[in-house]
Motif scaffolding. Structure first.
Motif, PDB file in Angstrom:
ATOM      1  N   GLY A   1      10.368  -0.580  -5.091  1.00  0.00           N
ATOM      2  CA  GLY A   1      10.642  -1.599  -3.968  1.00  0.00           C
ATOM      3  C   GLY A   1      11.683  -1.671  -3.626  1.00  0.00           C
ATOM      4  N   GLY A   2      12.836  -1.437  -4.650  1.00  0.00           N
ATOM      5  CA  GLY A   2      14.150  -1.710  -3.976  1.00  0.00           C
ATOM      6  C   GLY A   2      14.829  -0.714  -3.171  1.00  0.00           C
ATOM      7  N   ILE A   3      15.704  -1.296  -2.055  1.00  0.00           N
ATOM      8  CA  ILE A   3      16.399  -0.604  -1.218  1.00  0.00           C
ATOM      9  C   ILE A   3      17.448   0.262  -2.049  1.00  0.00           C
ATOM     10  CG2 ILE A   3      18.080  -0.489   0.566  1.00  0.00           C
ATOM     11  CD1 ILE A   3      16.182  -2.937   1.667  1.00  0.00           C
ATOM     12  N   ILE A   4      17.648   1.402  -1.868  1.00  0.00           N
ATOM     13  CA  ILE A   4      18.587   2.288  -2.549  1.00  0.00           C
ATOM     14  C   ILE A   4      19.428   2.797  -1.657  1.00  0.00           C
ATOM     15  CG2 ILE A   4      17.389   2.424  -4.525  1.00  0.00           C
ATOM     16  CD1 ILE A   4      16.551   5.676  -3.357  1.00  0.00           C
ATOM     17  N   TYR A   5      19.208   2.859  -0.124  1.00  0.00           N
ATOM     18  CA  TYR A   5      19.980   3.558   0.923  1.00  0.00           C
ATOM     19  C   TYR A   5      19.478   2.940   2.253  1.00  0.00           C
ATOM     20  CZ  TYR A   5      22.956   6.789   3.101  1.00  0.00           C
ATOM     21  OH  TYR A   5      24.177   7.574   3.797  1.00  0.00           O
ATOM     22  N   ASP A   6      20.507   2.497   3.152  1.00  0.00           N
ATOM     23  CA  ASP A   6      20.181   1.763   4.194  1.00  0.00           C
ATOM     24  C   ASP A   6      21.269   2.053   5.275  1.00  0.00           C
ATOM     25  OD1 ASP A   6      19.083  -0.032   5.889  1.00  0.00           O
ATOM     26  OD2 ASP A   6      19.872  -1.763   5.032  1.00  0.00           O
TER      27      ASP A   6
ATOM     28  N   ILE B   1      15.678   3.281   2.786  1.00  0.00           N
ATOM     29  CA  ILE B   1      15.004   4.184   1.726  1.00  0.00           C
ATOM     30  C   ILE B   1      14.644   3.272   0.500  1.00  0.00           C
ATOM     31  CG2 ILE B   1      15.199   6.183   0.449  1.00  0.00           C
ATOM     32  CD1 ILE B   1      16.780   7.361   2.687  1.00  0.00           C
ATOM     33  N   TYR B   2      13.641   3.207   0.080  1.00  0.00           N
ATOM     34  CA  TYR B   2      13.355   2.388  -1.124  1.00  0.00           C
ATOM     35  C   TYR B   2      12.904   3.280  -2.243  1.00  0.00           C
ATOM     36  CZ  TYR B   2      12.350  -1.200   2.139  1.00  0.00           C
ATOM     37  OH  TYR B   2      12.601  -2.251   3.210  1.00  0.00           O
ATOM     38  N   ASP B   3      13.092   2.880  -3.328  1.00  0.00           N
ATOM     39  CA  ASP B   3      12.895   3.368  -4.576  1.00  0.00           C
ATOM     40  C   ASP B   3      11.112   3.030  -4.850  1.00  0.00           C
ATOM     41  OD1 ASP B   3      12.848   0.929  -5.993  1.00  0.00           O
ATOM     42  OD2 ASP B   3      14.484   1.453  -7.221  1.00  0.00           O
ATOM     43  N   VAL B   4      10.548   3.798  -5.794  1.00  0.00           N
ATOM     44  CA  VAL B   4       8.956   3.319  -5.896  1.00  0.00           C
ATOM     45  C   VAL B   4       9.042   2.018  -6.564  1.00  0.00           C
ATOM     46  CG1 VAL B   4       8.301   5.745  -5.998  1.00  0.00           C
ATOM     47  CG2 VAL B   4       8.951   4.676  -8.119  1.00  0.00           C
TER      48      VAL B   4
ATOM     49  N   ARG C   1      11.895   7.086  -2.025  1.00  0.00           N
ATOM     50  CA  ARG C   1      12.317   8.206  -2.913  1.00  0.00           C
ATOM     51  C   ARG C   1      11.485   8.299  -3.929  1.00  0.00           C
ATOM     52  NH1 ARG C   1      17.840   7.749  -6.295  1.00  0.00           N
ATOM     53  NH2 ARG C   1      16.396   6.582  -7.550  1.00  0.00           N
ATOM     54  N   ILE C   2      10.771   9.318  -3.978  1.00  0.00           N
ATOM     55  CA  ILE C   2       9.727   9.679  -5.038  1.00  0.00           C
ATOM     56  C   ILE C   2      10.167  10.457  -6.264  1.00  0.00           C
ATOM     57  CG2 ILE C   2       7.909   9.204  -3.422  1.00  0.00           C
ATOM     58  CD1 ILE C   2       7.257  12.242  -3.563  1.00  0.00           C
ATOM     59  N   ASP C   3      11.214  11.067  -6.177  1.00  0.00           N
ATOM     60  CA  ASP C   3      11.757  11.851  -6.993  1.00  0.00           C
ATOM     61  C   ASP C   3      13.383  12.159  -6.789  1.00  0.00           C
ATOM     62  OD1 ASP C   3      11.751  13.271  -9.598  1.00  0.00           O
ATOM     63  OD2 ASP C   3      10.282  14.526  -9.304  1.00  0.00           O
TER      64      ASP C   3
ATOM     65  N   ILE D   1       0.887  -1.100   0.050  1.00  0.00           N
ATOM     66  CA  ILE D   1      -0.087  -0.010  -0.038  1.00  0.00           C
ATOM     67  C   ILE D   1       0.941   1.062  -0.010  1.00  0.00           C
ATOM     68  CG2 ILE D   1      -1.594   1.385   1.269  1.00  0.00           C
ATOM     69  CD1 ILE D   1      -2.853  -1.367   2.219  1.00  0.00           C
ATOM     70  N   ALA D   2       1.828   1.256   0.641  1.00  0.00           N
ATOM     71  CA  ALA D   2       2.941   2.403   0.953  1.00  0.00           C
ATOM     72  C   ALA D   2       3.544   2.743  -0.388  1.00  0.00           C
ATOM     73  CB  ALA D   2       3.814   2.333   1.841  1.00  0.00           C
ATOM     74  N   GLN D   3       3.817   1.770  -1.031  1.00  0.00           N
ATOM     75  CA  GLN D   3       4.532   1.626  -2.441  1.00  0.00           C
ATOM     76  C   GLN D   3       3.738   2.049  -3.531  1.00  0.00           C
ATOM     77  OE1 GLN D   3       6.042  -2.183  -3.955  1.00  0.00           O
ATOM     78  NE2 GLN D   3       7.292  -1.250  -5.458  1.00  0.00           N
ATOM     79  N   GLN D   4       2.508   1.835  -3.475  1.00  0.00           N
ATOM     80  CA  GLN D   4       1.402   2.433  -4.242  1.00  0.00           C
ATOM     81  C   GLN D   4       1.120   3.676  -4.197  1.00  0.00           C
ATOM     82  OE1 GLN D   4      -2.032  -0.181  -3.823  1.00  0.00           O
ATOM     83  NE2 GLN D   4      -1.081  -1.934  -4.877  1.00  0.00           N
ATOM     84  N   GLN D   5       0.961   4.123  -2.949  1.00  0.00           N
ATOM     85  CA  GLN D   5       0.970   5.896  -2.451  1.00  0.00           C
ATOM     86  C   GLN D   5       2.191   6.457  -3.111  1.00  0.00           C
ATOM     87  OE1 GLN D   5       0.394   5.439   1.656  1.00  0.00           O
ATOM     88  NE2 GLN D   5      -1.957   5.200   1.366  1.00  0.00           N
ATOM     89  N   ALA D   6       3.267   6.062  -2.989  1.00  0.00           N
ATOM     90  CA  ALA D   6       4.670   6.507  -3.227  1.00  0.00           C
ATOM     91  C   ALA D   6       4.735   6.740  -4.615  1.00  0.00           C
ATOM     92  CB  ALA D   6       5.810   5.916  -2.617  1.00  0.00           C
ATOM     93  N   SER D   7       4.373   5.634  -5.399  1.00  0.00           N
ATOM     94  CA  SER D   7       4.216   5.817  -6.987  1.00  0.00           C
ATOM     95  C   SER D   7       3.367   6.779  -7.637  1.00  0.00           C
ATOM     96  CB  SER D   7       4.049   4.191  -7.475  1.00  0.00           C
ATOM     97  OG  SER D   7       3.968   4.176  -8.773  1.00  0.00           O
TER      98      SER D   7
END
Length: 186
Positions: free
Chosen positions: A129-134, A124-127, A175-177, A38-44
């Motif tokens: 769903g992959g982790i880009i920063y941890d 921090i995920y990209d839209v 990260r949405i943008d 759900i969070a991923q869909q909202q971010a996307s």
């Protein structure tokens, strides 16, 4: 006690235990997975309807500044911003590189006040769903649809600023943008 009563009692205990196991499985796997989805869909959705505007990098005496705005007329919310400097030759890699050290930057609201900081201690995920920063990192909270001024230390005419716009939903950061400043001017 008749054996049929004992058998029925054992069946009831087995059903209750099975129910507890299924409930535990749901709470530990399916619910977090659903919340993430759900969070991923909202971010996307927010990502696809927003536009990031980044002004030029102005460099003066080992520091730089730029004006940044995330524009989305359909929402009124706060997002977080992370800014870090990299050498300008990394411009073609801005979508895949992250900060390699703790960024030294400040964000000022249109009224001149310093924006509130927030520490992110989760991935921090990209839209997608992959982790880009941890790694734990400090960001600033800013409103959508208002330009902010970012100042960064330790930049020069061979630097660019990379900007990450971060959105928090259901316990997850996305990260949405992202964007970057062009060639610095003095």
């Amino acid at each position: 006690m008749p054996s049929s009563v004992i058998e029925e009692f054992m069946i009831i205990i087995a059903v209750v235990l099975l129910g507890l196991v299924l409930f535990g499985l749901t709470m530990t796997y399916f619910l977090p997975h659903e919340l993430f989805s759900i969070a991923q869909q909202q971010a996307s959705s927010l990502s696809s309807t927003s536009t990031l505007s980044v002004g030029p990098l102005l460099v003066s005496k080992n520091s730089g500044s730029a004006v940044i705005e995330l524009y989305n007329p359909s929402v009124s919310l706060n997002i977080s911003i992370l800014v870090f400097a990299v050498p300008s030759y990394l411009e073609q890699d801005v979508g895949i590189i992250g900060p390699t050290s703790t960024p030294s930057f400040s964000v000022y609201l249109p009224n001149g006040q310093l924006a509130k900081t927030i520490n992110i201690n989760s991935p921090i995920y990209d839209v997608g769903g992959g982790i880009i920063y941890d790694t734990p990192i400090m960001t600033y909270t800013i409103p959508v649809n208002e330009p902010v001024t970012v100042t960064v230390n330790n930049v020069n005419s061979n630097s660019i600023l990379i900007i990450w716009i971060l959105y928090y939903s259901n316990g997850y950061w996305f990260r949405i943008d992202y964007g970057f400043t062009g060639v610095p001017s003095s």
